[in-house]
Design an enzyme around this catalytic site. Structure first.
Site, PDB file in Angstrom:
ATOM      1  N   ALA A 113       0.825  -1.205   0.000  1.00 55.50           N
ATOM      2  CA  ALA A 113       0.000   0.000   0.000  1.00 55.50           C
ATOM      3  C   ALA A 113       0.863   1.260   0.000  1.00 55.50           C
ATOM      4  CB  ALA A 113      -0.903  -0.012   1.221  1.00 55.50           C
ATOM      5  N   ASP A 163      -1.296  -5.102  14.017  1.00 55.14           N
ATOM      6  CA  ASP A 163      -1.686  -5.566  12.679  1.00 55.14           C
ATOM      7  C   ASP A 163      -1.153  -6.979  12.439  1.00 55.14           C
ATOM      8  OD1 ASP A 163      -3.093  -5.286  10.326  1.00 55.14           O
ATOM      9  OD2 ASP A 163      -1.525  -4.166   9.283  1.00 55.14           O
TER      10      ASP A 163
END
Ligand SMILES: Nc1ncnc2c1ncn2[C@@H]1O[C@H](COP(=O)(O)OP(=O)(O)OP(=O)(O)O)[C@@H](O)[C@H]1O
Length: 718
Positions: free
Chosen positions: A450, A560
């Site tokens: 990303a 995460d």
């Protein structure tokens, strides 16, 4: 496509016979993505739209109302998705979970707009409290219901999700009076109280509302609720407990007081509750009372509203989020209440975060006692604090009666979100000087993430093969997170964390982060394409637990954890990566920034409750399910539905429970505990009987090799 799948499966079977690698009979995960403009799930096969379209209405603040029957105020495409993904019955059963899902939807749209997310919510999400997308206004009846029923994510029976309580709760009509209003009346109220479009058509100013239709259903107030109202409002307000009384509707008692009763009712101990009086016979409702916030007497300074503030805070409701954000003060409802603005900065800099939260906790007697490991971590940061803490939190004043600890201005947590320029300055401070091209030669692209592109590279002198992540810094939406990632990687070294080597900034925009190259790729490819046995699963989990134990004992939460963020070496090494979401928290304190990837997110993060390092343990449990099933729970649901299901169900069902050893089931049961207080920590899990069954890491090697070969074959076939 089918033929390709068949031949691949045949190839996989052949390989399985050869190498004894258990290959899954699926080709990969099938997360379902829908755009807001998609018509229905049935259409999805024909829809070419894999990406969500640009927001139909660029609405950053959506004021949503829920009247116990339906949601209102949502842009039509959202409404379409809501109705398609979550049945009306489910919406009614759990509006809290719907709101949680909507908030994520909004966060994803925003990320997409900012160019961070290509797809809807399947990637990591960062949603800071000061970036709230949806204000939810729940009418009294719903608010009351939420305070009385414990949602599965709640660890405390007296808590109401802060997420769902809108500041304007203070101005809602009383739960009881609202409950006697028809849906139309409630809707009318919502129109008055919802400042933002799009909303159903408004009454013109001065136009009298048409007489409401007869009530759709009879509402029976709960015993606890009415009894508490009587307890708190013994005189005229007790009428409010009688939902059908016309005097309820015409009373001039500030509505806020009734909300106090409704909210506080949830906190009333069971034994204090007494039987409610029989409701008075229903009479045709009169014109609804003027909402309290429109009354001159119901300003914030009024005694009732201040009582309301105390009352709502005591059950964890932020009744004035904006003002508390502005001045940065704790609302006093929990040990530490970091404001959204302070979170914004503390999420970016672990040490800054530590300092601030340390300050906050120093001044908060309610802060929990630190664990020994945490105490050690605190001690190890003292020196750092001494250097970095510009404003001391307190100092000792030596008076006649001995030393007195005096508060300084540091008790007020200032909004310190860094500007882009400041972040750039900070980045320049921590990267290596010089030109990376003089040291490293980029060889081949590994993948695109990303935030940038990862390459294999070679160090010019040593010829060591490394991985280089190159990012266009200026266009990063969360620049601070990159700085966090680099700082965490620089400062915290562990054999189970991907090793940071160098970083460079070329011409203020081209950021290079150099790290060890893990040739085995990520764990996702292994879990998607092969089936690890329990001994191998235990081996992977053990390595991840060692990394987490290290991070947690330094007060760092990863936030995460998922198979995508576990990298593998060709020798079976297992290492955690992607430290961009790390945050450092003071032992005993909690955070509320929504961070992570929805399918792996713990219920407390999703519902924006305060959370701590236990969120990583939940995600680890989900990752264990990934290794068992090839994907996390609800992966085949739309993200909206998945978030709804996590928020509603809490602990996911373990699909193949009967096929698993009791040690593995118990391990999962210890990770996937909804109440974080009850959830295991790394120490307990490292000593768990299941982890003791771990095979040597070398047992992973054939699997890693098989997957690598499969991927290369796939790449050649393209
Ligand atoms: N040190 C490394 N060694 C080997 N492969 C790596 C390394 N770091 C990343 N990769 C691989 O490169 C690809 C892109 O990684 P990246 O971390 O950029 O992805 P991401 O997590 O999707 O993105 P981001 O971190 O920007 O959100 C992934 O396939 C990842 O497994």
């Amino acid at each position: 496509m089918k033929d390709a799948k068949k031949s691949l499966i045949a190839g996989e079977k052949e390989k399985r016979d050869k190498s004894k690698v258990r290959v899954r009979d699926i080709l990969g995960r099938f997360p379902r993505f829908f755009s807001p403009n998609e018509k229905s799930s049935e259409d999805s096969s024909t829809s070419s739209s894999f990406e969500i379209s640009a927001p139909y209405n660029t609405v950053h603040r959506v004021h949503v109302g829920y009247d116990g029957q339906k949601f209102s105020g949502l842009p039509q495409p959202w409404m379409d998705i809501l109705l398609r993904d979550i049945s009306e019955a489910d919406q009614k059963r759990n509006p809290t979970a719907v709101v949680t899902a909507l908030k994520f939807y909004a966060a994803s749209l925003k990320q997409q707009e900012e160019g961070r997310e290509k797809f809807l919510t399947t990637n990591s999400v960062f949603n800071n409290s000061d970036e709230e997308e949806i204000d939810v206004q729940l009418t009294g009846e719903v608010l009351q219901r939420l305070t009385m029923t414990e949602d599965p994510c709640s660890s405390s029976s007296s808590s109401i999700s802060r997420l769902d309580a809108h500041p304007s709760a203070a101005s809602l009509p009383s739960p009881s009076s609202s409950s006697s209003l028809s849906p139309a009346d409630r809707n009318d109220y919502l129109q008055l109280s919802s400042p933002a479009p799009p909303l159903p058509p408004r009454q013109k100013t001065g136009e009298r509302a048409p007489p409401p239709p007869p009530p759709a259903r009879t509402y029976k107030p709960s015993n606890g609720f009415s009894a508490h109202l009587i307890d708190q409002q013994p005189s005229s307000s007790s009428l409010a407990a009688s939902e059908s009384s016309s005097s309820t509707l015409t009373t001039t008692t500030p509505a806020a007081e009734d909300v106090i009763g409704g909210a506080a009712a949830a906190a009333v101990p069971e034994e204090k509750k007494v039987t409610a009086p029989t409701p008075a016979p229903r009479v045709p409702p009169k014109v609804p009372p003027k909402p309290a916030h429109l009354k001159a007497s119901s300003g914030l300074g009024s005694p009732s509203s201040s009582t309301l503030s105390t009352s709502l805070n005591s059950i964890g409701v932020e009744n004035d989020r904006s003002s508390s954000s502005r001045d940065g003060r704790s609302n006093g409802s929990s040990g530490i209440m970091m404001t959204s603005s302070s979170n914004a900065s503390s999420d970016t800099d672990p040490l800054a975060s530590y300092n601030k939260e340390n300050e906050a906790s120093n001044n908060n007697v309610a802060a929990a006692a630190p664990t020994p490991a945490a105490t050690a971590a605190v001690a190890s940061h003292k020196a750092h604090n001494a250097l970095n803490n510009n404003g001391a939190t307190s100092h000792l004043h030596h008076g006649e009666d001995g030393p007195v600890r005096v508060r300084s201005n540091a008790t007020k947590i200032e909004k310190t979100k860094m500007s882009d320029e400041e972040v750039l300055t900070e980045l320049r401070r921590i990267v290596n000087p010089g030109n990376p091209s003089e040291h490293y030669e980029l060889k081949k692209q590994i993948g695109v993430g990303a935030s940038g592109t990862v390459y294999i590279a070679r160090e010019n002198n040593t010829k060591e093969v490394v991985a280089v992540k190159r990012m266009a810094f200026k266009s990063q939406p969360k620049k601070e997170m990159l700085v966090t990632e680099i700082k965490v990687m620089q400062q915290y070294k562990h054999p189970n964390l991907v090793n940071y080597l160098d970083s460079y900034l070329v011409d203020t925009d081209d950021l290079w982060v150099v790290m060890d190259y893990l040739e085995g790729g990520n764990l996702t490819d292994v879990v998607v394409k092969t089936e690890l046995d329990e001994g191998q699963i235990a081996a992977v989990l053990k390595e991840c637990l060692m990394a987490l134990h290290f991070l947690h004992s330094h007060s760092i939460v990863h936030r995460d954890i998922k198979s995508d963020n576990v990298l593998l070496g060709m020798n079976g090494a297992v290492k955690l990566t992607d430290m961009g979401f790390c945050a450092q928290i003071q032992p005993g304190s909690k955070r509320d920034t929504v961070v992570g990837t929805p399918y792996w997110m713990s219920p407390e993060i999703l519902s924006k409750k305060k959370y701590n390092y236990k969120v990583d343990i939940w995600s680890l449990g989900i990752m264990a399910l990934e290794m068992i099933d090839g994907e996390p729970p609800y992966m085949r649901e739309t993200p909206m539905k998945a978030i709804f299901l996590i928020a509603q169900n809490g602990k996911p069902e373990i699909q193949r429970r009967n096929e698993l050893s009791h040690q593995l089931v118990d391990f999962l049961d210890r990770c996937l505990v909804v109440d974080p207080e009850e959830r295991a920590g790394t120490e307990e899990l490292l000593d768990h009987p299941f982890i003791r069954t771990a095979k040597p890491l070398s047992s992973l090697v054939p699997y890693i090799k098989a997957v690598k070969e499969l991927k290369e074959k796939e790449a050649r076939g393209k």
